[in-house]
Design an enzyme around this catalytic site. Structure first.
Site, short mmCIF file in Angstrom:
data_model
loop_
_atom_site.label_atom_id
_atom_site.label_comp_id
_atom_site.label_asym_id
_atom_site.label_seq_id
_atom_site.Cartn_x
_atom_site.Cartn_y
_atom_site.Cartn_z
CG ASP A 193 3.86 -14.66 13.94
OD1 ASP A 193 3.08 -14.38 12.95
OD2 ASP A 193 3.67 -15.54 14.69
CD GLU B 243 -2.94 1.00 2.15
OE1 GLU B 243 -3.96 1.92 2.31
OE2 GLU B 243 -2.99 -0.05 3.16
CG HIS C 19 -5.02 6.46 -1.32
ND1 HIS C 19 -5.02 7.20 -0.06
CD2 HIS C 19 -4.80 5.06 -1.05
CE1 HIS C 19 -4.94 6.29 0.75
NE2 HIS C 19 -4.66 5.16 0.39
CE LYS D 259 0.62 -15.96 15.62
NZ LYS D 259 1.42 -16.94 15.16
#
Length: 352
Positions: free
Chosen positions: A245, A38, A340, A169
């Site tokens: 991670d 991004e 953007h 997670k």
């Protein structure tokens, strides 16, 4: 293909900043690497970093707490047996701490929480893990504790070394309340003239949007212990660049943005209770990770845990930079999409 070639081939990375940071862990100007597809994230975080350099103290990043967790599951004869076992374990914390110290140089058992569901006993162990994020360290310690508990306490049996009460997670309320990883609050007080000239908005508009979008909007969506615009974007960029991670952005992105209009000045803060980072362990031996951590000052000779704490507050400051820039942009119709498109077009043209 060497490590540098592999990293470059997989995810584009750029250095952003420097950010101006102060607080109880780090001081000074710091650049941060962001690995992301991004591409507009780079100038967005860069704008936040620029704002930090235009304030008196910069981003004040306060490390509030740190603890890594692992939960285990035990099966008891009945709820009464489970309760008796839990109470006995709480009373034997000194002995449990001795067991943990015997299986790791850096793991330290800090606290124990429990939940009982029927005849099932869930134990949530909380550890200090030095400079490691602590996934493997806490699992090893919990496995050792579990073996001791099953042998020492009557009426309880092995269920699992992970009982999902960690919570690892996954989105949960418990991590936001009790914490998992580093709990960091990043704050920035921006003078009125800087808000208007650099962010093209006002403190009142940002504070109002934060309530309506991050607080009310998240409530309407059914968010759990979270109220922010896009913490996950910045976390992923830092995590990939520093060998973390990346799946830990699931719980890491649970955080709360708070903004106030202080007579035209903008108080803006990001509270992250689950920044799970380490400077040693899996992923840290890659050449590009080693170089990035060194450049960030996270490879210095510090007390155990010092480098990981520095990385955590830098990460939180990076989150604030990106969150501030996006929130300011969204107070203005069309600004987010326009920037953007402009940036992505320029990146595309450079790649041709």
């Amino acid at each position: 293909m060497n490590n540098d070639d592999f990293s470059a081939a997989m995810v584009p990375m750029r250095w952003v900043g420097p950010m101006k940071i102060s607080g109880n862990v780090a001081e000074g100007l710091v650049e941060v690497p962001l690995a992301t597809y991004e591409s507009p994230l780079w100038p967005s975080v860069g704008r936040g970093a620029k704002i930090s350099r235009l304030t008196e103290r910069g981003i004040v990043a306060t490390l509030v707490d740190e603890r890594m967790t692992r939960s285990v599951l035990l099966e008891a004869d009945d709820a009464g047996t489970a309760l008796a076992a839990a109470r006995q374990l709480v009373g034997e914390l000194p002995r449990l701490r001795e067991i943990v110290s015997g299986c790791s140089r850096y793991a330290e058992l800090l606290e124990l929480h429990h939940q009982i569901v029927g005849n099932l006993l869930f134990l949530r162990f909380e550890f200090a893990t030095g400079d490691a994020a602590g996934h493997n360290m806490t699992t090893l310690a919990s496995d050792t504790l579990l073996a001791h508990i099953v042998q020492a306490l009557p009426g309880v049996r092995y269920g699992s070394v992970s009982g999902n009460f960690c919570t690892d997670k996954k989105v949960s309320a418990v991590n936001g309340i009790l914490g998992r990883g580093k709990n960091v609050v990043a704050e920035l007080l921006i003078p009125r003239e800087v808000v208007e000239a650099r962010l093209h908005t006002t403190a009142a508009r940002v504070a109002d949007l934060n309530v309506r979008k991050n607080l009310i909007g998240t409530t309407v969506a059914g968010g759990i212990r979270t109220a922010n615009a896009h913490y996950a974007n910045m976390l992923l960029g830092v995590y990939l660049a520093t060998g973390q991670d990346a799946a830990n952005i699931v719980e890491g992105s649970q955080g709360i943005t708070h903004a106030e209009d202080r007579d035209g000045d903008l108080y803006f803060s990001c509270t992250l209770s689950n920044v799970i980072v380490g400077t040693v362990g899996n992923g840290k031996s890659l050449d590009f990770v080693e170089e990035n951590l060194t450049r960030m000052g996270c490879r210095e000779d510090r007390e155990p845990g010092g480098n990981a704490r520095r990385l955590a507050v830098i990460t939180a400051a990076t989150v604030l930079c990106g969150e501030l820039s996006l929130m300011a942009a969204q107070t203005n119709p069309g600004e987010l999409m326009r920037t953007h498109l402009d940036f992505e077009r320029s990146v595309s043209e450079k790649g041709q």
